[in-house]
Design an enzyme around this catalytic site. Structure first.
Site, PDB file in Angstrom:
ATOM      1  N   SER A 103      32.851  40.833  44.248  1.00  0.00           N
ATOM      2  CA  SER A 103      33.868  40.036  44.884  1.00  0.00           C
ATOM      3  C   SER A 103      34.153  40.437  46.334  1.00  0.00           C
ATOM      4  O   SER A 103      34.745  39.650  47.067  1.00  0.00           O
ATOM      5  CB  SER A 103      35.176  40.148  44.098  1.00  0.00           C
ATOM      6  N   LYS A 115      39.408  44.114  52.881  1.00  0.00           N
ATOM      7  CA  LYS A 115      39.437  43.061  51.868  1.00  0.00           C
ATOM      8  C   LYS A 115      40.879  42.572  51.685  1.00  0.00           C
ATOM      9  O   LYS A 115      41.806  43.379  51.660  1.00  0.00           O
ATOM     10  CB  LYS A 115      38.902  43.642  50.553  1.00  0.00           C
ATOM     11  N   SER A 146      32.005  45.050  42.224  1.00  0.00           N
ATOM     12  CA  SER A 146      32.423  44.249  43.383  1.00  0.00           C
ATOM     13  C   SER A 146      32.253  44.913  44.746  1.00  0.00           C
ATOM     14  O   SER A 146      32.405  44.245  45.771  1.00  0.00           O
ATOM     15  CB  SER A 146      33.884  43.820  43.226  1.00  0.00           C
TER      16      SER A 146
END
Lengths: 484, 95
Positions: A151, A76, A175
């Site tokens: 997310s 990420k 997330s």
């Protein structure tokens, strides 16, 4: 090997060790898949040339002792990576190149893995659909019109589409677990303090935690082990022994007591989610676990408390983006105007909303009414968990109140987007570990996950229970590659 | 509590974010609906509850206060949008 990318992380590592294939061959397969995945928009930065160099040098050295020997891993884009652009999905960091490496990623590299690329995410991890990224929304491999969740949406999508053998995300209110559920993968949020937060773009520091996202539970145990541990650079990381999760992984969960919280039966929950939950209960009964009904009476207050605590912490954390030391800078005729224009241009709408909410609840005259109140409610939510954990070993719930929704469906109404995290947020508020394991499909053939919540620092038990569910659910992904 | 346009202007000033009229309008609507959602908390009595101060039952470890790096000015300045050789450059502050 005809199709390396279908293999689990564990099998790829073993294959490299047994010389069934080389690190270079593995890396080429994932680079190729990634290059053909533009329609998913999972990547923000590609590090394919460097990854290939690392693979070649690994193959020369032949050091197979690392836990993650010879595997490329995309992460990420919230993790700072030395000399590799790190954006947090935001315009305000569109040109930021860290001169240091986050502790969690350096833990991966020190165990033999290397960086494949940086994955898209909601701006500063604020979102539940990966639609708030400055770099555009990510698409779910299960359908062109579908969000991957957020997310950590780029991470979830990239893993499900076999662009990386495993990945890591961060989880502040769900997330990791929500996108894992939306894309049919395993995602674990560790206990607060299990992993270092050093070098991760901060959102809400008392809630943020990094964790693994993998194809199966076995991989999850391995990656968690690799990334965890005390770090002197993060004083909230905990100096507790990191278990050998992999070697202790067992589907024998006989006699474990599993709580089923009544308050998670929310209004308008789709029947198929309720059915999946019942199915999960049956799986665990079949595995010899004992099911107990429990009550977590303050559950309904978790989301409102979260939307005070998280924006308050975010407004403080994001004060550092001022256009002076790094990142985007706008013009202004004086210093204050430069700050205001920089932050206006640099932040997207959702980030602005949260900064403003956070500023409001912390502002003079409102602190007691909002922030202090929320911290009191947070204590009550934590007390609920403490109480039930004196009686049960883990808690089983659905991961999400729905399957993946359509792109654009919830962007007009922030509160409807927030409701997505209704089952995941209480866990962050209480610092507990929880995992989402894929367990079935809804009527539209979209994946659904079950969440298992554990006691603090008892990741092993939730991994074991997930394995018991995984073996019984026999979840197989059911999409065809449409994006390449 | 609804958040009117003047309040949005006030907090955006505190947060150092400039907003145009249209944004202020939209934000007033969005923030009001978020605050309405948050105010569910008023239904619960917390008079006898202490606020949470730590979520893990472990005391924070302290470490020695010692210099581990240093002499990294060029690295620190590397990402600066505007700099001269030794300093960050900002618009004039003192007339």
């Amino acid at each position: 090997m005809s199709n390396i990318s279908e293999l689990s992380l564990t099998k790829i590592i073993n294959g490299i060790k047994k010389k069934d294939f080389t690190s270079e061959e593995v890396t080429k397969v994932f680079i190729n898949n990634s290059q053909n995945s533009k329609k998913l928009n999972a990547y923000i930065s590609e590090c394919f040339d460097d990854a290939l160099k690392s693979a070649k040098s690994f193959d020369k050295k032949k050091d197979y002792n690392g836990l993650l020997s010879g595997v490329p891993i995309a992460v990420k884009d919230l993790f700072c990576t030395k000399d590799v652009k790190t954006t947090a999905g935001s315009k305000i960091l569109h040109n930021f190149i860290p001169t240091y490496e986050s502790t969690v990623t350096s833990n991966l590299w020190s165990k033999g893995a290397f960086l494949l690329g940086k994955l898209n995410c909601d701006e500063f991890a604020m979102g539940s659909s990966n639609e708030t990224s400055f770099f555009g929304n990510v698409v779910n491999p299960y359908g062109k019109q579908l969000v991957p969740g957020g997310s950590s949406g780029g991470s979830a999508s990239a893993l499900a589409a076999e662009l990386t053998p495993a990945t890591i995300g961060t989880d502040t209110g769900g997330s990791i677990r929500q996108p894992a559920s939306f894309t049919g993968i395993v995602g674990l949020k560790p206990t607060y303090g299990r992993c270092s937060r050093w070098g991760i773009a901060a959102f809400a520091s008392s809630l943020d935690q990094a964790g693994p996202m993998t194809k199966n539970v076995e991989d999850c145990a391995l990656l968690l082990q690799a990334m965890s541990g005390y770090d002197p650079k993060d004083s909230t990381s905990v100096d507790a022994k990191v278990e050998n999760y992999s070697s202790k992984l067992t589907e024998n969960v006989k006699g474990l007591k599993i709580g089923i919280p009544n308050e998670y039966r929310v209004d308008n929950m789709p029947t198929e989610i309720d059915n999946l939950w019942k199915q999960g209960i049956d799986y665990l009964k079949d595995a010899g676990a004992i099911i107990k009904n429990i009550s977590l009476p303050h559950t309904v207050y978790a989301l409102p408390a979260y939307y005070i605590v998280a924006p308050a912490e975010a407004s403080s954390n994001l004060a550092r983006y001022d256009g002076v030391k790094y990142g985007h800078r706008a013009k202004g005729k004086n210093l204050i105007e430069m700050y205001e224009n920089t932050r206006s241009e640099g932040f997207g709408d959702e980030v602005k909303r949260r900064i403003l909410i956070g500023t409001y609840v912390l502002s003079s005259g409102y602190y007691d009414a909002y922030y202090l109140k929320a911290q009191k409610v947070r204590q009550l939510i934590k007390n609920d968990f403490d109480k039930v954990f004196s009686d049960v070993d883990a808690i089983l719930t659905p991961s999400t109140p729905s399957s993946a929704f359509k792109i654009g469906d919830k962007t007009d109404d922030p509160v409807s987007m927030y409701l997505n995290d209704i089952f995941t947020v209480p866990v962050n508020l209480s610092g507990l570990p929880a995992i989402s394991v894929p367990a079935g499909y809804d009527e539209n053939n979209l994946p659904l996950g079950l969440q298992i919540i554990g006691k603090a620092f008892d990741e092993q038990t939730i991994l074991n229970l997930s394995l018991a569910i995984e073996k019984r659910a026999n979840f197989k992904k059911n999409f065809k590659v449409w994006w390449s | 509590m609804s958040i009117d346009k003047d309040t949005v202007k006030h907090i955006s000033k505190l947060a150092r974010i400039s907003l145009d009229e249209k944004k202020i309008d939209n934000l007033s609507k969005d923030l009001s609906s978020i605050m309405k959602f948050i105010e569910k908390l008023n239904k619960i009595n917390t008079d006898k509850t202490n606020p949470l101060t730590s979520i893990i039952n472990a005391s924070l470890k302290s470490r020695k206060d010692e210099v581990k790096d240093g002499k990294i000015r060029s690295q620190i300045l590397k990402n600066s949008p505007e700099k001269n050789e030794e300093f960050f450059v900002v618009p004039k502050v003192i007339e």
